[in-house]
Motif scaffolding. Sequence first.
Motif, short mmCIF file in Angstrom:
data_model
loop_
_atom_site.label_atom_id
_atom_site.label_comp_id
_atom_site.label_asym_id
_atom_site.label_seq_id
_atom_site.Cartn_x
_atom_site.Cartn_y
_atom_site.Cartn_z
N GLN A 18 0.83 -1.20 0.00
CA GLN A 18 0.00 0.00 0.00
C GLN A 18 0.87 1.26 0.00
OE1 GLN A 18 -2.45 -0.47 3.47
NE2 GLN A 18 -3.80 -1.98 2.53
N VAL A 19 1.91 1.24 0.82
CA VAL A 19 2.82 2.39 0.89
C VAL A 19 3.50 2.60 -0.46
CG1 VAL A 19 5.00 3.21 1.89
CG2 VAL A 19 3.23 2.23 3.37
N ALA B 205 0.85 3.97 -3.11
CA ALA B 205 0.50 5.37 -2.85
C ALA B 205 1.68 6.29 -3.10
CB ALA B 205 0.01 5.53 -1.41
N VAL C 125 1.78 6.71 -7.00
CA VAL C 125 0.70 7.42 -7.68
C VAL C 125 0.74 8.92 -7.39
CG1 VAL C 125 -1.80 7.71 -7.80
CG2 VAL C 125 -0.80 5.41 -7.77
N VAL C 126 0.91 9.29 -6.13
CA VAL C 126 0.82 10.71 -5.75
C VAL C 126 1.94 11.55 -6.37
CG1 VAL C 126 0.74 12.33 -3.82
CG2 VAL C 126 -0.44 10.13 -3.64
N LYS D 219 5.77 12.50 -2.02
CA LYS D 219 6.21 11.19 -1.54
C LYS D 219 5.87 11.02 -0.06
CE LYS D 219 8.44 8.35 -3.49
NZ LYS D 219 8.08 7.07 -4.17
N GLY E 39 1.96 10.73 0.08
CA GLY E 39 1.47 9.48 -0.48
C GLY E 39 1.78 8.28 0.38
N CYS E 40 3.03 8.20 0.86
CA CYS E 40 3.44 7.05 1.68
C CYS E 40 2.85 7.12 3.09
CB CYS E 40 4.96 6.97 1.76
SG CYS E 40 5.75 6.62 0.17
N VAL F 118 -0.21 8.23 3.94
CA VAL F 118 -1.66 7.95 3.99
C VAL F 118 -1.96 6.52 4.45
CG1 VAL F 118 -3.74 7.70 2.58
CG2 VAL F 118 -2.33 9.75 2.38
N PRO F 119 -1.34 5.48 3.88
CA PRO F 119 -1.64 4.12 4.35
C PRO F 119 -1.22 3.87 5.80
CG PRO F 119 -0.56 4.06 2.20
CD PRO F 119 -0.42 5.45 2.73
#
Length: 397
Positions: A91-92, A95, A98-99, A310, A313-314, A316-317
């Motif tokens: 997940q990390v 994300a 993508v971000v 980065k 994005g990382c 969030v999970p």
Amino acid sequence: MPAEVTSLLREMFVIFLVAKLTGEIFERLTLPAVLGEILAGALLGPYAMALVIPSGTIDSLAQLGAVFLLFMVGLQTRPQQLIAVGQKALQVALAGMVVPFAAGFIYLLARHHPPHEATFVAAAMVATSVGITARVLRDMELLETRAAQIILGAAVFDDVLGMVLLALVVGLMGAGSAHWMELGVLAAEAIGFVLFMMFIAPRLMNRVKPRVERLSTHDPQLVLALAICLGLSTVAERLGLTAIIGAFFAGLAFAEFAQEWNLRPRMNALNEFLAPYFFFTMGARLNVHVFRGEVWLTAVVITLLAIAAKIAGCAVPMWREGRAAALQVGIGMVPRGEVGLIIALVGLQQTMISQNAYAVVLFMTGVTTLLAPPLTRWAFRPAAVTMPEQQTMPAQL
């Protein structure tokens, strides 16, 4: 000895010596040697002091260095790790891919950059190099913390996802005005190649292994590894991808046996010789004169976006595990590395990005790499103060 050979040997000697010396200086400053080798190429290359102008042979040697560099990365990425490393790490990684890609792509389009250039620069913003982070965490004796384990696990996925993204970008950009059906075929080829190399190739290697060990050739394992590396690099080029993708997944196929066959030390020796030519020529391709007004602004904004996107994005999970853990994982994934540099170089070689965009990527990579150690120490400082038992986790994720 022919004059051409003498000239080549002299050129190789100068580049190797200068790259290694600057790398040593950077290492003594606790900075990555790679940055020193790139800086040496930029300063001595044709766009600055013009003391060393790499010939076509040196360029070919540098490309071979990139192939074996990615083969070495693949050797350090066991397929079983990808499967067992844990859902959270995946997940990390997703994300964190993508971000930054979306942030860079949207910004560059808004600044009226061509879509193909925006795609390559955004792709270069994705790939993480956590070697520096891992070294800092090791020095702080925090490699066994949950956040550190997730960072390392996500980095494994990050390498693979970066290669898949590069394969898709090169294939789709190379397709030009192809129809959607052709683009779909290109994407299917790239994904199919990746899945084959991850899940089927290791099983084939298990069957071949006993026969290889019975061969009379000196170092048959190394011979086979080099042959497969070169062969898959050629196959990847034939599929419309790039040679480094084939080399990476060749390494992945041998990763299970790398320790038993003692492949990593021997391949590392080869990399110690070839990699400096690759990074030196990367620097030599950088036109330092493009760093003016607009390019400076783009470089600074892209770098800030690369860091912020980065981290966000990382993180969030990880948010449910606390703000501190989310920040630690996000910051740990900030530094960019070789994969991003190679993506930029592929774009430049295929005339998909300009010298300005290439300069922006090198600037972004250098700054995120330099900022990684102090940011990581700051983010993990509370963990170093607290009891290690409170932060540790089981070996399996």
